[in-house]
Design an enzyme around this catalytic site. Structure first.
Site, PDB file in Angstrom:
ATOM      1  N   GLU A 110       0.842  -0.901  -0.085  1.00 32.06           N
ATOM      2  CA  GLU A 110      -0.058  -0.231  -0.151  1.00 32.06           C
ATOM      3  C   GLU A 110       0.965   1.303   0.050  1.00 32.06           C
ATOM      4  O   GLU A 110       1.854   1.333   0.512  1.00 32.06           O
ATOM      5  CB  GLU A 110      -0.925   0.025   1.361  1.00 32.06           C
ATOM      6  CG  GLU A 110      -2.057  -1.194   1.186  1.00 32.06           C
ATOM      7  CD  GLU A 110      -2.724  -1.079   2.418  1.00 32.06           C
ATOM      8  OE1 GLU A 110      -4.015  -1.663   2.164  1.00 32.06           O
ATOM      9  OE2 GLU A 110      -2.395  -0.949   3.424  1.00 32.06           O
ATOM     10  N   CYS A 123       3.184   8.448   1.207  1.00 32.23           N
ATOM     11  CA  CYS A 123       3.717   7.772   2.096  1.00 32.23           C
ATOM     12  C   CYS A 123       3.892   6.289   1.432  1.00 32.23           C
ATOM     13  O   CYS A 123       2.819   5.865   0.877  1.00 32.23           O
ATOM     14  CB  CYS A 123       2.585   7.790   3.080  1.00 32.23           C
ATOM     15  SG  CYS A 123       3.066   6.421   4.630  1.00 32.23           S
ATOM     16  N   CYS A 130       6.785  -6.547   7.263  1.00 33.14           N
ATOM     17  CA  CYS A 130       7.523  -5.625   8.097  1.00 33.14           C
ATOM     18  C   CYS A 130       8.202  -6.858   9.128  1.00 33.14           C
ATOM     19  O   CYS A 130       7.433  -7.411   9.535  1.00 33.14           O
ATOM     20  CB  CYS A 130       7.205  -4.545   8.866  1.00 33.14           C
ATOM     21  SG  CYS A 130       8.810  -3.754   9.639  1.00 33.14           S
ATOM     22  N   CYS A 134       6.590  -4.619  15.880  1.00 35.46           N
ATOM     23  CA  CYS A 134       6.222  -3.548  17.074  1.00 35.46           C
ATOM     24  C   CYS A 134       4.692  -3.949  17.123  1.00 35.46           C
ATOM     25  O   CYS A 134       3.817  -3.980  16.095  1.00 35.46           O
ATOM     26  CB  CYS A 134       6.144  -2.341  16.405  1.00 35.46           C
ATOM     27  SG  CYS A 134       8.017  -1.751  16.046  1.00 35.46           S
ATOM     28  N   CYS A 137       1.480  -1.873  15.787  1.00 36.99           N
ATOM     29  CA  CYS A 137       1.604  -1.532  14.132  1.00 36.99           C
ATOM     30  C   CYS A 137       0.968  -2.511  13.461  1.00 36.99           C
ATOM     31  O   CYS A 137       1.280  -3.848  13.665  1.00 36.99           O
ATOM     32  CB  CYS A 137       2.951  -1.294  13.716  1.00 36.99           C
ATOM     33  SG  CYS A 137       3.189  -1.180  12.121  1.00 36.99           S
ATOM     34  N   SER A 218      11.840   6.970   7.613  1.00 31.67           N
ATOM     35  CA  SER A 218      11.414   6.699   9.163  1.00 31.67           C
ATOM     36  C   SER A 218      11.993   5.243   9.593  1.00 31.67           C
ATOM     37  O   SER A 218      11.829   4.430   8.780  1.00 31.67           O
ATOM     38  CB  SER A 218       9.874   6.825   9.304  1.00 31.67           C
ATOM     39  OG  SER A 218       9.502   6.588  10.484  1.00 31.67           O
ATOM     40  N   SER A 241      11.427   6.401  15.151  1.00 29.09           N
ATOM     41  CA  SER A 241      10.335   5.978  15.930  1.00 29.09           C
ATOM     42  C   SER A 241      10.700   5.429  17.447  1.00 29.09           C
ATOM     43  O   SER A 241      11.108   4.313  17.541  1.00 29.09           O
ATOM     44  CB  SER A 241       9.723   4.728  15.240  1.00 29.09           C
ATOM     45  OG  SER A 241       9.088   5.059  14.175  1.00 29.09           O
ATOM     46  N   LEU A 242      10.743   6.422  18.270  1.00 29.13           N
ATOM     47  CA  LEU A 242      11.242   6.259  19.833  1.00 29.13           C
ATOM     48  C   LEU A 242      10.390   5.465  20.523  1.00 29.13           C
ATOM     49  O   LEU A 242      10.302   4.625  21.076  1.00 29.13           O
ATOM     50  CB  LEU A 242      11.927   7.246  20.265  1.00 29.13           C
ATOM     51  CG  LEU A 242      12.845   7.098  21.417  1.00 29.13           C
ATOM     52  CD1 LEU A 242      14.034   6.513  20.732  1.00 29.13           C
ATOM     53  CD2 LEU A 242      13.128   8.417  22.035  1.00 29.13           C
ATOM     54  N   HIS A 243       8.930   6.237  20.638  1.00 33.00           N
ATOM     55  CA  HIS A 243       7.868   5.797  21.200  1.00 33.00           C
ATOM     56  C   HIS A 243       8.093   5.836  22.736  1.00 33.00           C
ATOM     57  O   HIS A 243       6.748   5.682  23.494  1.00 33.00           O
ATOM     58  CB  HIS A 243       7.260   4.333  20.668  1.00 33.00           C
ATOM     59  CG  HIS A 243       7.039   4.605  19.380  1.00 33.00           C
ATOM     60  ND1 HIS A 243       6.315   5.509  18.532  1.00 33.00           N
ATOM     61  CD2 HIS A 243       7.557   3.901  18.178  1.00 33.00           C
ATOM     62  CE1 HIS A 243       6.337   5.573  17.548  1.00 33.00           C
ATOM     63  NE2 HIS A 243       6.818   4.193  17.046  1.00 33.00           N
ATOM     64  N   CYS A 363      -0.957   6.270   9.858  1.00 35.15           N
ATOM     65  CA  CYS A 363       0.314   5.502  10.486  1.00 35.15           C
ATOM     66  C   CYS A 363       0.055   4.202  10.964  1.00 35.15           C
ATOM     67  O   CYS A 363      -0.886   4.004  11.811  1.00 35.15           O
ATOM     68  CB  CYS A 363       1.063   6.465  11.662  1.00 35.15           C
ATOM     69  SG  CYS A 363       1.332   8.404  10.822  1.00 35.15           S
TER      70      CYS A 363
HETATM   71  N1  SAH Z   1       9.562   1.052  10.066  1.00 33.90           N
HETATM   72  C1  SAH Z   1       9.546   2.408  10.109  1.00 33.90           C
HETATM   73  C2  SAH Z   1       8.512   3.089   9.302  1.00 33.90           C
HETATM   74  C3  SAH Z   1       7.143   2.853   9.690  1.00 33.90           C
HETATM   75  S1  SAH Z   1       5.707   3.516   9.808  1.00 33.90           S
HETATM   76  C4  SAH Z   1       9.324   3.030  11.375  1.00 33.90           C
HETATM   77  O1  SAH Z   1       8.965   2.250  12.361  1.00 33.90           O
HETATM   78  O2  SAH Z   1       9.629   4.287  11.887  1.00 33.90           O
HETATM   79  C5  SAH Z   1       5.909   5.115  10.321  1.00 33.90           C
HETATM   80  C6  SAH Z   1       5.328   5.536  11.768  1.00 33.90           C
HETATM   81  O3  SAH Z   1       4.101   4.869  12.325  1.00 33.90           O
HETATM   82  C7  SAH Z   1       6.502   4.982  12.788  1.00 33.90           C
HETATM   83  O4  SAH Z   1       6.774   6.065  13.575  1.00 33.90           O
HETATM   84  C8  SAH Z   1       5.478   3.638  13.298  1.00 33.90           C
HETATM   85  O5  SAH Z   1       6.050   3.622  14.752  1.00 33.90           O
HETATM   86  C9  SAH Z   1       4.221   4.705  13.252  1.00 33.90           C
HETATM   87  N2  SAH Z   1       2.936   3.756  13.896  1.00 33.90           N
HETATM   88  C10 SAH Z   1       2.983   2.297  13.512  1.00 33.90           C
HETATM   89  N3  SAH Z   1       1.696   1.959  14.075  1.00 33.90           N
HETATM   90  C11 SAH Z   1       1.151   3.053  14.573  1.00 33.90           C
HETATM   91  C12 SAH Z   1      -0.097   3.080  15.109  1.00 33.90           C
HETATM   92  N4  SAH Z   1      -0.946   1.984  15.222  1.00 33.90           N
HETATM   93  N5  SAH Z   1      -0.577   4.260  15.381  1.00 33.90           N
HETATM   94  C13 SAH Z   1       0.192   5.430  15.356  1.00 33.90           C
HETATM   95  N6  SAH Z   1       1.303   5.310  14.826  1.00 33.90           N
HETATM   96  C14 SAH Z   1       1.873   4.113  14.292  1.00 33.90           C
END
Ligand code: SAH
Length: 371
Positions: A110, A123, A130, A134, A137, A218, A241-243, A363
């Site tokens: 997608e 995007c 992947c 995570c 996601c 990213s 993507s720290l979170h 996202c």
């Molecule tokens: N693998 C890369 C790109 C992935 S998607 C990465 O992790 O950075 C881009 C962003 O969307 C990342 O920051 C990811 O953590 C975030 N993301 C993934 N699932 C999400 C969700 N359910 N809600 C909000 N953001 C999310």
């Protein structure tokens, strides 16, 4: 260090149907060699590059500046069909459009196009599926199908730029921004992603001529690959993507943290900022009662200020709930307090808009399960 082979085996892509070689996989020398192999003079290579990167044309039968007799052969050799659109879904009054693509081997992927008053952002996906797992996601839940080829990444851009130019999304427009925030971990498909970035940013006819500053890569934080990217000399925006600022929680939210913990990721981000002069973005999906506590906002602000000073910006992403997940976005007052506390540490912080939510195009919602 070879980043891909340094990853645990589980993260390496299985070799599912290798995509056919395409014009967009080749560099300038490769394009000339390919033209010569077809018995064509050198200048044809440049003509084909103009067709693809400037006119956004990937169908040789439409390349009317080629002699009619050779169009079919050129098409078969250099422009095999890489991806077929299965469906487009639009939302946000038509300003957001998700496209589901089927690749030559049936793999699904997608991409999402978003129109804003001052920019048009695509995007894109770097892998089908992947391997980073995570838990919040949607893509991470399905595992990795395979790496995309350079051309499969580049052609997402061509198709969207063409759709915009031709007015498929209303007023004709120009594609201005690319974010590698679709499916996949771009830095786990390093070589092809960097190759694609070069083709996205090179001026015509060697690329689409999109400014490197308008391209965001990213990553979950593959520290060695971040450093390697810094040394490539293409000043794209890096998003990490720290979170969460603490290893204990990050080990579960972003499992690769077990390999490259927060401190190492931030050191690599610092190296990126120092080397490129670019501010690093920190992505933080705010999850109710999981990572949204005031003390975590304080710790995040403090760690980022120490590691990156003014060279950082935090993007808070309200969690987009994925099917089957018990997690939810934080309440707005908690979100506001989180922003306030991060800013109080002297770190810039804003909340990301949530385009595409109701069509599973936001996202972390890209999953491509449908056929
Ligand atoms: N693998 C890369 C790109 C992935 S998607 C990465 O992790 O950075 C881009 C962003 O969307 C990342 O920051 C990811 O953590 C975030 N993301 C993934 N699932 C999400 C969700 N359910 N809600 C909000 N953001 C999310």
């Amino acid at each position: 260090m070879d980043v891909v082979s340094s990853l645990p085996l589980v993260f390496n892509a299985p070799a599912r149907g290798k995509p056919p070689l395409h014009f967009a996989d080749l560099d300038e020398a490769g394009r000339i060699a390919a033209a010569e192999k077809l018995g064509l003079p050198k200048f044809r290579a440049n003509q084909l590059a103009k067709q693809y990167f400037a006119r956004l044309n990937a169908d040789a039968t439409e390349m009317t500046d080629l002699p009619a007799a050779i169009r079919e052969e050129v098409g078969e050799a250099l422009f095999p069909t890489l991806m077929t659109p299965i469906r487009h879904v639009a939302t946000d009054s038509g300003t957001t459009r998700k496209t589901l693509w089927r690749l030559h081997d049936g793999t699904l992927l997608e991409s999402v196009l978003m129109r804003y008053p001052e920019r048009n952002t695509l995007c894109i996906s770097s892998q089908a599926g992947c391997g980073m797992a995570c838990p919040f996601c949607a893509t991470g839940q399905g595992g990795l199908d395979r790496n995309l080829s350079t051309a499969e990444i580049v052609d997402q851009v061509r198709a969207a730029a063409r759709a915009l130019r031709d007015g498929d999304l209303g007023e004709p427009g120009r594609l201005s921004n690319i974010v590698f925030m679709g499916m996949g971990e771009p830095l786990a498909n390093y070589k092809r992603v960097v190759d694609a970035v070069r083709k996205i940013t090179s001026p015509e006819p060697n690329g689409f001529g999109i400014s490197a500053r308008s391209v965001t890569v990213s990553t979950v934080g593959l520290a060695p690959a971040i450093r390697r990217l810094a040394d490539e000399g293409i000043p794209v925006t890096l998003a990490v993507s720290l979170h969460t600022p603490d290893d204990e929680l990050r080990d579960t939210l972003v499992p690769v943290n077990n390999r490259w913990p927060v401190a190492e990721v931030l050191e690599a981000a610092r190296y990126y900022a120092d080397t490129t002069g670019r501010r690093v973005s920190i992505e933080y999906a705010l999850i109710r009662d999981v990572n949204d506590q005031p003390w975590r906002a304080d710790l995040l602000g403090a760690k980022l200020r120490k590691a990156l000073g003014q060279m950082v910006h935090v993007n808070l992403i309200p969690l987009n709930p994925t099917p089957g997940s018990q997690w939810d976005a934080s309440p707005k007052d908690v979100e506001r307090e989180f922003v306030r506390r991060v800013q109080e540490q002297g770190v810039s912080c804003t909340v990301r808009d949530t385009r595409g939510q109701e069509i599973a195009a936001a996202c972390g919602q890209l999953a491509a399960e449908e056929g």
